[in-house]
Design an enzyme around this catalytic site. Structure first.
Site, mmCIF file in Angstrom:
data_model
loop_
_atom_site.group_PDB
_atom_site.id
_atom_site.type_symbol
_atom_site.label_atom_id
_atom_site.label_comp_id
_atom_site.label_asym_id
_atom_site.label_seq_id
_atom_site.Cartn_x
_atom_site.Cartn_y
_atom_site.Cartn_z
ATOM 1 N N HIS A 1 -3.493 4.292 -2.261
ATOM 2 C CA HIS A 1 -4.412 3.454 -1.491
ATOM 3 C C HIS A 1 -4.901 4.207 -0.243
ATOM 4 C CE1 HIS A 1 -1.689 0.317 -3.421
ATOM 5 N NE2 HIS A 1 -2.876 -0.063 -3.852
ATOM 6 N N LEU B 1 0.815 -1.220 0.000
ATOM 7 C CA LEU B 1 0.000 0.000 0.000
ATOM 8 C C LEU B 1 0.849 1.271 0.000
ATOM 9 C CD1 LEU B 1 -2.647 -1.203 2.632
ATOM 10 C CD2 LEU B 1 -2.754 -1.367 0.130
HETATM 11 P P1 AMP Z 1 -3.977 -1.985 -6.725
HETATM 12 O O1 AMP Z 1 -3.502 -2.389 -5.371
HETATM 13 O O2 AMP Z 1 -2.892 -1.472 -7.611
HETATM 14 O O3 AMP Z 1 -4.856 -3.024 -7.370
HETATM 15 O O4 AMP Z 1 -4.920 -0.733 -6.495
HETATM 16 C C1 AMP Z 1 -6.012 -0.783 -5.616
HETATM 17 C C2 AMP Z 1 -6.829 0.455 -5.786
HETATM 18 O O5 AMP Z 1 -6.032 1.595 -5.506
HETATM 19 C C3 AMP Z 1 -7.366 0.630 -7.209
HETATM 20 O O6 AMP Z 1 -8.702 1.116 -7.156
HETATM 21 C C4 AMP Z 1 -6.427 1.655 -7.789
HETATM 22 O O7 AMP Z 1 -7.006 2.433 -8.814
HETATM 23 C C5 AMP Z 1 -6.136 2.518 -6.579
HETATM 24 N N1 AMP Z 1 -4.881 3.253 -6.779
HETATM 25 C C6 AMP Z 1 -3.682 2.717 -7.091
HETATM 26 N N2 AMP Z 1 -2.776 3.704 -7.282
HETATM 27 C C7 AMP Z 1 -3.431 4.885 -7.104
HETATM 28 C C8 AMP Z 1 -3.068 6.242 -7.175
HETATM 29 N N3 AMP Z 1 -1.827 6.623 -7.483
HETATM 30 N N4 AMP Z 1 -4.013 7.174 -6.931
HETATM 31 C C9 AMP Z 1 -5.291 6.803 -6.634
HETATM 32 N N5 AMP Z 1 -5.702 5.536 -6.545
HETATM 33 C C10 AMP Z 1 -4.795 4.576 -6.779
#
Ligand code: AMP
Length: 290
Positions: free
Chosen positions: A41, A37
């Site tokens: 996140h 995270l």
């Molecule tokens: P992940 O762990 O990469 O699958 O991401 C989980 C959630 O966090 C997803 O809804 C992503 O779009 C969101 N997320 C990941 N990186 C970012 C970021 N830089 N800004 C905003 N939300 C993010």
């Protein structure tokens, strides 16, 4: 008495806890993640914390959304650090199942859709969204939250989940959250850890190229071919970068558009995927057409 965050790897235990909260009339916010995270996140978890009585975070590196040769095995993982961050934000429950808990022997049911998943990331990752929809759908059944939080960083995923919820009449509100960036503009991502120093510098070309594209739009350009050309030229100047795609689509149905004016619900998504060395990074901006 200090409340203790629950960490559960079991579907049944998690479901029972959520049911108990619902029985008490409490609202629940869910933040699905693959862990490792970061501030992106965190922003989702904080939004969930503000808007719900209880917050659940899932941490699961979902094998079925990775294609052959992709980074499932090497995807970074650090549950202790993740749990500490969740606890500091006031998360109530972390759901962290093993793959075998989510996909037991004989698993053969998938959620798929005809539209939205063929363009952009769906071109180079043809089974990715089927995996995402299946796991998100499972998570919504295990954790029947009132709201679920997704980042605009993965804009196509956000559009796909919204469409799935609408099409399947799922009783959950999808909340989209803005992209969180490093100070120098790079969108935060667990995959940024793959970059060496030189690649980390080169990766700035994603946000820089989008900023140039946006400037053009703000100066009045509406022709998507011209905007894409401008973005691709900026990326082309970076020798470590290789374009997977530069696309402009209608955000509501992820179909390519010739003019920003063609976005049916007034939102055009300009999205890029670029390899920096071996690492594939994505970024985007959404233009609100008036
Ligand atoms: P992940 O762990 O990469 O699958 O991401 C989980 C959630 O966090 C997803 O809804 C992503 O779009 C969101 N997320 C990941 N990186 C970012 C970021 N830089 N800004 C905003 N939300 C993010």
């Amino acid at each position: 008495m200090e409340k203790k965050m629950i960490i559960s790897g079991k579907i049944e235990e998690t479901r029972n806890q959520i049911k108990e909260w619902k029985r008490q009339g409490l609202s629940v916010g869910l933040v699905p993640t693959m862990g490792y995270l970061h501030e992106g996140h965190r922003s989702l978890m904080e939004a969930a914390r503000r808007e719900n009585d209880k917050v659940a975070v899932s941490i699961f590196v979902n094998p079925i959304q990775f294609g052959p040769g992709e980074d499932f095995a090497s995807y970074p993982r650090d549950l202790d650090k993740d749990a500490a961050l969740c606890e500091s934000i006031g998360v109530d429950l972390v759901f962290h199942p093993e793959a075998s808990e989510m996909y037991d022997e004989g698993f053969c049911t998938y959620v798929d859709m005809d539209g939205l998943t063929k363009e952009l990331c769906g071109r180079s990752r043809p089974t990715h969204f089927r995996g995402v929809q299946t796991v998100v759908s499972k998570l919504f059944h295990i954790i029947p939250a009132d709201r679920a939080y997704f980042g605009q960083k993965d804009a196509q995923q956000l559009a796909v989940v919204r469409r799935m919820v609408r099409d399947m009449s799922m009783d959950i509100e999808i909340v989209g959250c803005p992209i969180i960036r490093e100070q120098d503009g790079l969108a935060k991502s667990s995959r940024n850890t793959y970059l060496n120093d030189e690649e980390r510098q080169a990766a700035l070309v994603l946000s820089r190229s989008l900023a140039e594209g946006r400037k053009l739009v703000e100066a009045g350009e509406r022709d998507t071919a011209a905007i894409k050309k401008c973005i691709a030229e900026v990326i082309g100047q970076e020798k470590l970068a290789r374009i997977d795609y530069v696309e402009i689509v209608d955000f509501s149905d992820i179909t390519p558009i010739d003019s920003l004016q063609d976005a049916k619900e007034g939102e055009a998504l300009c999205a890029i995927a670029v390899y920096i060395g071996k690492t594939r990074l994505i970024d985007n901006f959404i233009f609100h057409v008036s």
